[in-house]
Design an enzyme around this catalytic site. Structure first.
Site, PDB file in Angstrom:
ATOM      1  N   LYS A 195       0.827  -1.210   0.000  1.00 13.84           N
ATOM      2  CA  LYS A 195       0.000   0.000   0.000  1.00 13.84           C
ATOM      3  C   LYS A 195       0.862   1.262   0.000  1.00 13.84           C
ATOM      4  O   LYS A 195       0.572   2.235  -0.701  1.00 13.84           O
ATOM      5  CB  LYS A 195      -0.937  -0.019   1.213  1.00 13.84           C
ATOM      6  CG  LYS A 195      -1.989  -1.126   1.141  1.00 13.84           C
ATOM      7  CD  LYS A 195      -2.661  -1.393   2.481  1.00 13.84           C
ATOM      8  CE  LYS A 195      -3.582  -2.598   2.396  1.00 13.84           C
ATOM      9  NZ  LYS A 195      -4.141  -2.996   3.698  1.00 13.84           N
ATOM     10  N   GLN A 201      -5.145  -1.595   9.940  1.00 17.26           N
ATOM     11  CA  GLN A 201      -4.748  -2.877   9.359  1.00 17.26           C
ATOM     12  C   GLN A 201      -5.217  -4.010  10.265  1.00 17.26           C
ATOM     13  O   GLN A 201      -4.880  -4.054  11.452  1.00 17.26           O
ATOM     14  CB  GLN A 201      -3.224  -2.922   9.199  1.00 17.26           C
ATOM     15  CG  GLN A 201      -2.700  -4.171   8.521  1.00 17.26           C
ATOM     16  CD  GLN A 201      -3.086  -4.234   7.053  1.00 17.26           C
ATOM     17  OE1 GLN A 201      -3.054  -3.233   6.354  1.00 17.26           O
ATOM     18  NE2 GLN A 201      -3.466  -5.414   6.596  1.00 17.26           N
ATOM     19  N   ASP A 238     -11.530   2.303   4.047  1.00 12.49           N
ATOM     20  CA  ASP A 238     -11.732   0.853   4.011  1.00 12.49           C
ATOM     21  C   ASP A 238     -13.218   0.497   3.987  1.00 12.49           C
ATOM     22  O   ASP A 238     -13.570  -0.652   3.730  1.00 12.49           O
ATOM     23  CB  ASP A 238     -11.068   0.196   5.224  1.00 12.49           C
ATOM     24  CG  ASP A 238      -9.884  -0.679   4.832  1.00 12.49           C
ATOM     25  OD1 ASP A 238      -9.703  -0.911   3.621  1.00 12.49           O
ATOM     26  OD2 ASP A 238      -9.153  -1.129   5.726  1.00 12.49           O
TER      27      ASP A 238
END
Length: 921
Positions: free
Chosen positions: A42, A86, A111
């Site tokens: 990422k 994460q 997200d």
């Protein structure tokens, strides 16, 4: 293709908004190898596209509270447009994952995992939410095939909230007929065989067989599974949830594993971040605050200040902080209307450009004051609420002495106030009380040290100063510094000789040289001279002393001139309290009190955030006297404000008393230490004060104005403009453009106001403007604000009046002649002796802070206008070494005001039912 498109969009953003970059934050807990791999992918993608990515890594010992605190900080950071947590969270402590994902601000939840974004997706609000990245990537892949999704039969295998459930919703709202299956579906093969579009996210290796698939179907395989493979070095290989080798024979399109959905998920994270940045730009222009202003309801006649203040409902102070770009962890709330701002904000913003720096000063005032504070507030209200500029006011905290004495409050007046005015004028956040405690600790330490040295032997003193604890003696850090100052380079307390012990334990303070006084933040004339040490326990060691008002303490000046905690601590340690009998300066560090002072001042060093009546932000910080100190608010508040307003914004600060006092010290002391350079001087003048300078009768507080001030008198006014002329010259001497603000009163005539404007321009003002802000708020200062904007665009050739390397007498003479109009100075014997002493002690290169009356350019308060040819008498000189200046005493003045016959406190009361303060003005 997606990455190239995003790269172009980011370039376009930067071209349109120079310096702007989309910001992505990735919060990781622990150190899982798979998480590290995904995060690196990422970060690499973000760098390629031009996104500013920040990886925040918490240890696996992090608690749920630690993670939530970090999320709150990222939620409030305007430079972060999207951030992800994460998963999984690799912590030794129990953490509720759903609570963590829901703590992410929905507008930054790129997200798409928060319940709010999930709810919007399930409701079909696709344009107002973030979609989880994997389903979003799958949808992009389906679109790339060119197939029309509407009307097709879609099957989703899996029901997780990360892929399955949002994929179902996404296909449904793109008008597909959707069936969701899972591992318990009994007719799975049959359902798969009906699918025109098949998305599999079951997490089971090769669960879907090729023969199940409808010919020509689009197959999206989201699975990542490891199966044994002896041909691989690792002994295993990665496969999806679909048997790829057989499925590809029947599908028209199929994603490989690895290399299919994975890269698209990362690309969609980047796309969501760019979309979030675009939404941010639609709501906010970079460097432009999105601030809610308060609408004033003006009344005629104008009510009392306290009535106006209490009629306005202030915004919650955390809202003000958010509006100006402060992060939640940079703000320490003190109730709903005031807050402390942490110095970490300045560190975070250090690379931001500064805004325009404006100082408000005035002509030589009457005892009533001419409205500098009111003009400061009116100007920022005009710039902010009416001209929509980023603007901060930075003002001093008022002393309670004048508040309860003769002057009243200092929050401005009329419709130009800092609110709530009772909070502003009373305790605020306790900074002045902290200074009182710190100052009096030094005073107590001075007298206690003299007492103990007079009553104990060297060894007894040494045993108490460096006690044996469990048989071990150890010097403290501050004692090591004292030893080094004495030239004793030893750290073992047992290694000192008798002579070294004597030097170490005895400061040998000469009581006749003590300059450090006790303080109190109340006007009390009976404390101007006192005798201390009269108790029998002091064994006859008494001396004459005095109390000063707290805001005259050197610690207040130290607070105002410090640029950080470390600098403040060093300045506190350098403060000179007396001289030894050998003629050497004795400092707070010598007394061993520096660390304790820093602890007492650790919260006071943080600027206080408040607001004006119209909702513009204000820093209230420090309140040094403008006579024996420099009369300006803190360097720290100015520096933080200049960063927050940005390059095109404005910071307006006020210098105490007239331009000959507060402004001169602002330039020669504050700007010298801060390194800041002003763009414009706003010089406040009133018809009333100018008539007084023209020869009008005395103006006295609490007494009705004589008729000369109530009637038009152009001749008297024109004569008094000599003072205005001189103060304009004083400002221009420093190379800064001057805008004159003529603060209009209802007794002023149009001809009088026009005359002041005309004469100000003739005297060299960049512009002169009539202002009615007291009665009209910011609206009445719009013309002034526009003039300030224009003046700030002109070149500023700022320069100091003198070089600090000049001898002390020459620096004093320059100020007296250039600023006051004196022909020369005369040093009385005591002052001459101090010049010799301070030069010998190494303080001769400090700036000069003249302590003189504010009611005249000269030393005589009765001499009005612009007197010249006088000799300025210097009766004494004192040193504020920690603050960083010498202050010559001109004439006679008191550092402890007294109460008048009828103090302001007669009118102040508390409503026992509502708890509201009444009568404060």
């Amino acid at each position: 293709q997606v990455r190239e498109r995003l790269k172009k969009q980011v370039v376009e953003m930067k071209e349109k908004f120079p310096g702007f970059r989309p910001g992505l934050a990735i919060l990781q807990v622990g150190n899982r190898d798979d998480s590290n791999l995904y995060i690196n992918m990422k970060l690499k993608a973000a760098a390629e596209i031009g996104i500013s990515a920040n990886h925040i890594k918490l240890p696996n010992t992090a608690t749920e509270a630690d993670v939530l605190k970090c999320i709150a900080s990222l939620n409030g950071d305007p430079a972060v447009h999207g951030f992800i947590v994460q998963l999984p969270l690799d912590s030794d402590k129990p953490i509720n994952t759903e609570k963590i994902t829901n703590a992410v601000a929905p507008e930054k939840d790129v997200d798409g995992l928060s319940s709010i974004n999930a709810g919007k997706l399930s409701r079909g609000d696709l344009g107002d939410c973030f979609i989880p990245c994997t389903p979003k990537g799958c949808m992009e892949l389906i679109r790339q095939t060119g197939i029309q999704v509407a009307g097709k039969r879609a099957v989703v295998i899996g029901r997780s909230k990360i892929v399955g459930a949002p994929m179902h919703d996404l296909l449904l709202w793109n008008h597909a007929t959707v069936t969701t299956c899972h591992s318990k579906t009994s007719t799975l093969a049959e359902e798969v065989g009906k699918a025109d579009i098949l998305v599999v996210a079951a997490g089971k290796a090769e669960m879907v067989k090729g023969e199940w698939i409808k010919p020509g179907a689009i197959v999206i395989d989201c699975g990542i599974n490891h199966v044994p493979d002896s041909t691989k070095a690792s002994g295993k290989r990665v496969v999806g949830d679909v048997a790829y080798s057989t499925a590809k024979e029947k599908a028209s399109y199929i994603t490989p594993v690895p290399g299919g959905v994975g890269p698209m998920t990362v690309a969609m994270l980047m796309q969501s971040t760019v979309e979030s940045a675009q939404r941010f730009l639609e709501r906010f222009q970079p460097g432009k605050w999105n601030i809610q202003y308060n609408q004033l309801t003006l009344k005629v006649p104008v009510p009392s200040d306290i009535e106006i203040s209490q009629s306005c409902i202030p915004k919650p102070i955390d809202q003000v902080a958010k509006e100006v770009g402060l992060l939640p962890d940079e703000v320490e709330l003190y109730g709903q209307t005031k807050a402390k701002v942490h110095l970490s904000a300045l560190k975070r913003l250090k690379n931001q450009p500064d805004g325009k720096y404006i100082v408000v000063t005035g002509i030589t005032p009457t005892p009533l004051g001419e409205g500098k504070s009111t003009t400061t507030v009116g100007l920022v209200q005009a710039l902010g609420a009416h001209l929509h500029q980023n603007v901060f006011a930075c003002v001093r905290q008022p002393s309670q002495g004048p508040t309860f004495g003769i002057k009243g409050g200092a929050a401005g007046g009329g419709y130009c106030q800092v609110i709530p005015m009772e909070e502003f004028n009373l305790h605020l956040t306790g900074d002045i009380h902290a200074i009182t405690a710190a100052n009096n600790l030094v005073a107590a330490a001075v007298d206690a040290r003299i007492f103990h040295e007079l009553t104990q032997t060297d060894q007894a003193l040494y045993n108490r100063l460096v006690p044996s604890v469990n048989g071990v003696r150890k010097f403290s850090d501050i004692q090591i510094r004292r030893l080094q100052k004495l030239g004793i380079n030893k750290t073992d307390p047992t290694a000192l000789t008798k002579e070294e012990v004597n030097l170490f334990v005895r400061l040998d303070i000469d009581p006749g040289t003590i300059t450090w006084q006790r303080v109190l933040d109340t006007n009390d004339r009976f404390l101007r001279k006192i005798t201390i040490g009269q108790s029998p326990t002091e064994k006859g060691f008494s001396r004459m002393a005095q109390f000063d008002i707290t805001v005259s303490s050197e610690i207040m000046a130290v607070l105002a001139l410090s640029d950080g905690l470390d600098d403040m601590k060093k300045r506190l340690g350098r403060m000179v309290v007396a001289s030894s009998k050998r003629g050497e300066p004795v400092t707070a560090d010598d007394l061993g009190v520096t660390g304790a002072l820093a602890v007492l001042m650790k919260d006071a060093v943080k600027p206080n955030l408040m607001q004006t009546l119209e909702g513009t932000p204000v820093f209230v910080h420090a309140g040094p006297f403008a006579n024996i100190a420099h009369g300006n608010s803190s360097v720290l508040a100015d520096k933080i404000a200049l960063k927050l307003v940005g390059k095109e914004g404005f910071v307006v600060t006020e210098a105490g008393f007239g331009a000959d006092i507060g402004m001169e010290k602002f330039f020669n002391i504050k700007c010298r230490y801060s390194g800041l350079r002003p763009h414009v001087v706003v010089l406040v003048a009133t018809v009333r004060a100018l008539k007084m300078h023209g020869g009008g009768p005395a103006v006295t507080a609490g007494v009705p104005l004589p008729k000369e001030y109530m009637e038009e008198n152009l001749q008297l006014l024109a004569k008094g403009c000599s003072n205005l002329n001189k103060q304009i010259q004083n400002a221009r001497m420093f190379g800064v453009p001057v805008v004159v603000a003529v603060n209009a009163f209802k007794t002023d005539t149009k001809a009088e106001l026009a005359l002041v404007v005309q004469l100000a321009k003739e005297a060299g003002a960049f512009e002169a403007v009539e202002c009615t802000h007291w009665a009209e708020g910011g609206k009445g200062a719009v013309a002034l604000a526009q003039a300030v904007q224009r003046a700030s665009q002109t070149p500023s050739n700022f320069r100091f009046l003198y070089n600090v390397e000049l001898p002390v007498i020459d620096k004093i003479r320059l100020i007296a002649q250039q600023i006051y109009g004196a022909s020369d100075i005369e040093l009385l014997p005591e002052a001459q002796e101090k010049v010799t002493v301070y030069t010998k002690q190494g303080f001769g290169n400090l700036p000069i802070c003249m302590a003189k009356t504010h009611l005249s350019l000269s030393h005589d308060p009765e001499r009005k206008g612009a007197p010249t040819g006088f000799i300025l008498p210097i009766r004494d000189i004192r040193a504020s070494v920690g603050a960083g200046f010498l202050y010559p005493l001109v004439g006679t003045m008191s550092t402890m005001p007294g109460l008048p016959t009828r103090p302001c406190f007669y009118d102040i009361d508390l409503d026992p039912v509502s708890g509201e303060v009444n009568g404060l003005f």
